[in-house]
Design a protein around this motif. Sequence first.
Motif, PDB file in Angstrom:
ATOM      1  N   ALA A   1      18.454  -8.873   5.208  1.00 36.60           N
ATOM      2  CA  ALA A   1      17.579  -8.041   4.446  1.00 36.60           C
ATOM      3  C   ALA A   1      16.501  -7.507   5.270  1.00 36.60           C
ATOM      4  O   ALA A   1      16.262  -6.214   5.066  1.00 36.60           O
ATOM      5  CB  ALA A   1      17.076  -8.619   3.118  1.00 36.60           C
ATOM      6  N   ASN A   2      15.651  -8.332   5.885  1.00 35.75           N
ATOM      7  CA  ASN A   2      14.361  -8.097   6.799  1.00 35.75           C
ATOM      8  C   ASN A   2      14.962  -6.928   7.819  1.00 35.75           C
ATOM      9  O   ASN A   2      14.117  -5.752   7.643  1.00 35.75           O
ATOM     10  CB  ASN A   2      13.827  -9.027   7.553  1.00 35.75           C
TER      11      ASN A   2
ATOM     12  N   ALA B   1       0.698  -1.032  -0.125  1.00 35.24           N
ATOM     13  CA  ALA B   1      -0.042  -0.082  -0.001  1.00 35.24           C
ATOM     14  C   ALA B   1       0.763   1.437   0.099  1.00 35.24           C
ATOM     15  O   ALA B   1       0.573   2.252  -0.487  1.00 35.24           O
ATOM     16  CB  ALA B   1      -0.942   0.009   1.320  1.00 35.24           C
ATOM     17  N   GLY B   2       1.967   1.148   0.680  1.00 35.12           N
ATOM     18  CA  GLY B   2       2.753   2.319   0.876  1.00 35.12           C
ATOM     19  C   GLY B   2       4.125   2.435  -0.214  1.00 35.12           C
ATOM     20  O   GLY B   2       4.947   3.230  -0.345  1.00 35.12           O
ATOM     21  N   MET B   3       4.068   1.279  -1.188  1.00 33.33           N
ATOM     22  CA  MET B   3       5.092   1.014  -2.114  1.00 33.33           C
ATOM     23  C   MET B   3       4.663   1.014  -3.685  1.00 33.33           C
ATOM     24  O   MET B   3       4.245  -0.209  -4.016  1.00 33.33           O
ATOM     25  CB  MET B   3       5.968   0.071  -1.611  1.00 33.33           C
TER      26      MET B   3
ATOM     27  N   SER C   1      15.497   1.123   7.545  1.00 30.83           N
ATOM     28  CA  SER C   1      15.532   1.971   6.502  1.00 30.83           C
ATOM     29  C   SER C   1      14.006   2.596   6.219  1.00 30.83           C
ATOM     30  O   SER C   1      14.129   3.595   5.457  1.00 30.83           O
ATOM     31  CB  SER C   1      16.193   1.816   5.414  1.00 30.83           C
ATOM     32  N   ALA C   2      12.903   1.865   6.329  1.00 28.69           N
ATOM     33  CA  ALA C   2      11.658   2.138   6.058  1.00 28.69           C
ATOM     34  C   ALA C   2      11.163   3.804   6.038  1.00 28.69           C
ATOM     35  O   ALA C   2      10.833   4.252   5.266  1.00 28.69           O
ATOM     36  CB  ALA C   2      10.707   1.075   6.535  1.00 28.69           C
TER      37      ALA C   2
ATOM     38  N   ARG D   1      10.100   8.694   3.320  1.00 30.74           N
ATOM     39  CA  ARG D   1      10.269  10.147   3.389  1.00 30.74           C
ATOM     40  C   ARG D   1      10.918  10.654   2.085  1.00 30.74           C
ATOM     41  O   ARG D   1      10.679  12.012   1.443  1.00 30.74           O
ATOM     42  CB  ARG D   1      11.002  10.827   4.511  1.00 30.74           C
ATOM     43  N   PHE D   2      11.905   9.921   1.659  1.00 31.38           N
ATOM     44  CA  PHE D   2      12.483  10.013   0.412  1.00 31.38           C
ATOM     45  C   PHE D   2      11.578  10.182  -0.660  1.00 31.38           C
ATOM     46  O   PHE D   2      11.686  10.933  -1.732  1.00 31.38           O
ATOM     47  CB  PHE D   2      13.852   9.227   0.212  1.00 31.38           C
TER      48      PHE D   2
END
Length: 246
Positions: free
Chosen positions: A159-160, A123-125, A166-167, A172-173
Motif C-alpha cells: 500500500a505504501n 495537511a494536503g488531505m 499515485s499521490a 491534481r485530481f
Amino acid sequence: MLSGELAELAGVTVRTLRYYHQIGLLPEPPRSAGGYRHYDVGHLVRLLRITRMTALGVPLSALPAVLDDPAAAEELLDELDRQAAAEVERLVARRAGIAALRRSGAPADLPPELSSWRSVPTAGMPADVVRYENEQLILIGHLLGKDGPAELAALLGDANDGMAASAPLTARFYALEPDTPDDEVATLIDELVAHLKPVMARLAGLSPLDAQAAALMDELNEQTLRPVQHRVLRRVQQRLVPPDGA
C-alpha cells in the motif's frame, strides 16, 4: 412447597414458573383450599431438567419432544454441538479481525484486509476527502464478497508504494475546479489512465463488479465528488474498462 420456595430452589423466578405452566412445560400442581399451588419434589426435578437443558441451548419449543425421549434428546444435542462449534469459529474469526485492526490502527468500520490502504488526514488531505476514500474501501470491500477484500489486497501489493506513486496525480485530481482548463483536464485523464493501466492488469484475476455494484460505486462518487471530478473519473473508467469489453 409453594411457588416462591420452588422458584428459589431451582434458581428461577416465579414469573418463569407461571410461563412454563402456560406453555405446558411444567404440569400444574394441585391447589390448596386457599388457592395456593403446592409443588412436590417431582415438580422440582422436572424444573431442574428444564433449566439444565435450556442452559445447554435447547429452545423451549423443543423441550416437550426431548424431555421424555432420550433418542430425540441425543439428536438435538448433536445439532446444538454443531451450532456451538460454528459459533466458536465465528468468534475466533471476530477476534482475529479485532486483533488485525489493533495492529494496523485502522478504524473498526474498514475491512481489515484493506486497512493499509486507508486515507488519513494530513495537511494536503482534507477530512472530507479522507472520509470519501475510506467510504470507497468500505463499499468495495462489501461488494467484493467474503474473500474479495483479501484477494484485492494481495493483487494490489504494498500500500505504501502504491499510494506514494499515485499521490501527485491524486492531488491534481482533488484540486480540479469547474474552471480548470480543458487541456489540463485532458492531460490529467491521460496520465491517470497510463498510471492505472498496470494496476488494472494486476486486477485482471479479480471477479468484476456486477452492474448493481458498479452503479453503487458510481453513485457514491457522484454524491461526493465535484461534477468535474466525477466526469474525469467516469472518463478514466471508460477508457480502462470500455463498455461491453470493447
